[in-house]
Design a protein around this motif. Structure first.
Motif, short mmCIF file in Angstrom:
data_model
loop_
_atom_site.label_atom_id
_atom_site.label_comp_id
_atom_site.label_asym_id
_atom_site.label_seq_id
_atom_site.Cartn_x
_atom_site.Cartn_y
_atom_site.Cartn_z
N LEU A 145 0.77 -1.27 -0.02
CA LEU A 145 -0.06 -0.02 -0.04
C LEU A 145 0.91 1.30 0.05
O LEU A 145 0.23 2.25 -0.45
CB LEU A 145 -0.93 0.06 1.21
CG LEU A 145 -1.99 -1.26 1.33
CD1 LEU A 145 -2.68 -1.25 2.65
CD2 LEU A 145 -2.75 -1.19 0.21
N ASP A 146 2.08 1.28 0.54
CA ASP A 146 3.04 2.40 0.57
C ASP A 146 3.89 2.27 -0.18
O ASP A 146 5.01 1.46 -0.45
CB ASP A 146 3.66 2.33 2.22
CG ASP A 146 2.43 2.71 2.97
OD1 ASP A 146 1.44 3.29 2.68
OD2 ASP A 146 2.46 1.94 4.13
N GLN A 147 4.44 3.21 -1.25
CA GLN A 147 5.14 3.50 -2.30
C GLN A 147 6.53 3.80 -1.54
O GLN A 147 6.41 4.62 -0.89
CB GLN A 147 4.86 4.25 -3.51
CG GLN A 147 5.96 4.38 -4.50
CD GLN A 147 5.77 5.36 -5.51
OE1 GLN A 147 6.26 5.23 -6.75
NE2 GLN A 147 4.80 6.28 -5.29
N ALA A 158 7.82 1.76 4.17
CA ALA A 158 7.63 2.83 3.29
C ALA A 158 6.67 3.80 3.77
O ALA A 158 6.62 4.95 3.37
CB ALA A 158 7.39 2.23 1.92
N GLY A 159 5.91 3.43 4.61
CA GLY A 159 4.88 4.47 4.95
C GLY A 159 4.08 3.91 6.44
O GLY A 159 4.68 3.32 7.15
N THR A 160 2.88 4.26 6.59
CA THR A 160 2.36 4.10 8.05
C THR A 160 1.14 3.14 7.74
O THR A 160 0.17 3.01 8.73
CB THR A 160 1.80 5.44 8.48
OG1 THR A 160 0.86 5.93 7.71
CG2 THR A 160 2.99 6.30 8.81
N SER A 161 0.95 2.44 6.75
CA SER A 161 -0.26 1.72 6.51
C SER A 161 -0.01 0.17 7.18
O SER A 161 -1.20 -0.58 7.10
CB SER A 161 -0.44 1.34 5.04
OG SER A 161 0.70 0.62 4.43
N ASN A 162 0.89 -0.03 7.73
CA ASN A 162 1.22 -1.19 8.34
C ASN A 162 0.84 -2.45 7.26
O ASN A 162 0.36 -3.36 7.54
CB ASN A 162 0.30 -1.31 9.53
CG ASN A 162 0.72 -0.51 10.74
OD1 ASN A 162 2.05 -0.43 10.91
ND2 ASN A 162 -0.31 0.14 11.61
#
Length: 515
Positions: A145-147, A158-162
């Protein structure tokens, strides 16, 4: 007896080929040719035939060659399959043990290099997937989900979506390399990875046998104490120094394993819960310790990504200073020649561009309005009963230069013998010194008869106080190709739908060699 040739020899061959092109001892050229494809096959443009590979066919490729462009060190790269990051996609994670009996979870690849374990993002940064969310609840990983966009040296989310993904930044493709070496299917890997200063931060951060990822295959039953983190749990194996933090959840199952010290020197390993103070479980937990490639992640990008493909790039542009690439005609074949020779020499061809065509300089009233139909045959009587025949490639009404090639006399374009060759069975060359019964006259498709300008020699001509470069050196109105015909080895041939060349046109040729 069973045997295999491993992918590593393919990577080695690709490296050696790139090094060979870069060597001053070699010269490689791309070429365009075959201005008359419909003579070979009427439906060529909709169904180009598969090239043939024989000594005879190699000479035929030379016969209809138009021009050549030198391939330099800056025009060649090892390339890998292009995999563009897309939200909502599942990716394979890097593993050291993919095989026929242990295929990748997402792509079902039987080896690492066919797995979808690396991506390129919107900013042309390349990342390796070290963890794709694999867990007992998601044994085949999760969707990404996180590029990834960071350039940190150590892998992270890459991000905070877990989404569970852990990415390792590898390199960024430079703008000039995007233009030259990116295609819809391939991306380049950096040149001189082992020595380039641009790659030093990632390369020097690699540690041989260091552990970055441990996956949980079975969370166990009645493991440890409720909601407890166990630190400095050792990873045993043939390396040393690797430790992990193991978290047990409220259900007395392993919740996560995070590397706290990556260690070095591992080619195998196992997580030792007992040595880390984790009480014995009713059902033991199971883990996979992921081993990096030799040298560690980022040490050898060619081996890590499987760079066994090579891309060679050439740009064909019209050049008034050296008009070797003709206009107002077409080409339907591209290829690559290894070590062609200079004319009348045993030395390698060294020109940046070279014409593979013959040419004659014409003069006479009306030369500036005469026309020669592309691919038409024109002739010169060079002596009693002797006729030279050529096929028109291009005629320049300003300079009077007619460029041509000579088909195989007594054979049709496909190479089959004919019973009645209209100009005899010997291929005769055009000449500015015809013998008895011969003439300098050349008849155009439209306009008055012209003559070979036997008084002209040189590489350029002045017309109305302007100098025109002709692209080839003429002697008494005649110019031979700038390459020794049939020299070198044609190592690649691609028949394709014809491309019509115009004055304001340029073409980028990208040849992929798969080893």
């Amino acid at each position: 007896m069973s045997a295999i040739i491993t992918d590593q020899i393919r990577i080695l061959n690709a490296k050696n080929f790139v090094a060979g092109v870069a060597s001053s001892e070699n010269s490689y050229y791309s070429f365009i040719g075959l201005p008359n494809p419909s003579d070979v096959q009427t439906n060529w443009d909709t169904d180009p035939p598969t090239p043939k590979d024989s000594f005879d066919q190699e000479r035929s490729y030379y016969d209809s060659m138009i021009a050549m462009k030198k391939i330099n060190n800056a025009d060649i790269r090892q390339v890998v399959t292009k995999r563009t990051w897309k939200s909502g996609t599942k990716y394979d994670m890097y593993r050291h043990d993919y095989s026929r009996s242990n295929t990748s979870a997402i792509s079902k690849a039987t080896n690492l290099y066919n797995a979808s374990y690396y991506v390129i993002n919107d900013d042309y940064r390349v990342y390796m997937c070290l963890q794709n969310g694999t867990s007992p609840d998601y044994p085949n990983g999760q969707i990404s989900l996180d590029q990834p966009t960071f350039t940190d040296l150590e892998p992270r989310a890459a991000g905070t979506s877990n989404d569970g993904y852990v990415w390792k930044y590898l390199f960024t493709i430079k703008p000039n390399e995007i233009i030259k070496f990116e295609t819809s299917d391939f991306i380049p890997v950096p040149q001189d990875w082992n020595t380039s200063a641009d790659n030093a931060p990632v390369r020097d951060n690699a540690i041989d046998g260091s552990i970055k990822i441990v996956t949980v295959q079975n969370a166990g039953v009645n493991v440890g104490a409720i909601s407890t983190s166990y630190t400095r749990v050792p990873i045993n194996g043939d390396g040393n120094g690797a430790e992990a933090t193991v978290v047990v959840n409220n259900d007395l199952k392993i919740d996560s394993v995070t590397i706290s010290s990556q260690g070095s020197g591992y080619t195998y390993g196992t997580l030792d819960l007992a040595a880390g103070g984790v009480p014995v479980a009713t059902t033991p937990a199971e883990f996979d310790v992921i081993i990096p490639p030799s040298g560690g992640h980022g040490a050898d990008i060619y081996r890590e990504l499987g760079a066994f493909n090579v891309l060679m790039y050439s740009r064909l542009e019209n050049d008034t200073e050296n008009p070797d690439f003709i206009t107002n005609n077409q080409f339907a074949r591209i290829g690559v020649v290894e070590n062609p020779l200079a004319p009348n020499s045993t030395l390698p061809l060294a020109l940046d561009k070279a014409s593979a065509l013959n040419a004659i300089r014409l003069t006479g009233i009306g030369y500036s309005s005469a026309t020669f139909t592309p691919d038409a045959t024109f002739i010169q009587t060079i002596g009693t009963g002797l006729t030279a025949a050529g096929r028109v490639v291009n005629y320049d009404q300003t300079t009077g230069v007619l460029k041509y090639w000579q088909d195989r006399v007594g054979f049709n374009t496909v190479g089959s013998a004919v019973t009645d060759a209209p100009y005899g069975y010997e291929q005769l060359e055009f000449t500015s010194s015809p013998s008895t019964g011969g003439t300098l006259v050349i008849t155009p498709s439209t306009g008055s008869n012209l003559q070979i300008d036997s008084s002209f020699s040189g590489f350029s001509t002045s017309i109305n106080n302007r100098t025109y470069n002709l692209g080839q050196d003429f002697t008494n109105g005649i110019s031979a190709p700038e390459v020794k015909r049939y020299s070198g080895n044609i190592i690649y041939v691609d028949n394709r739908p014809s491309v019509n060349r115009s004055v304001n046109q340029k073409e980028d040729i990208k040849v992929i060699l798969q080893f």
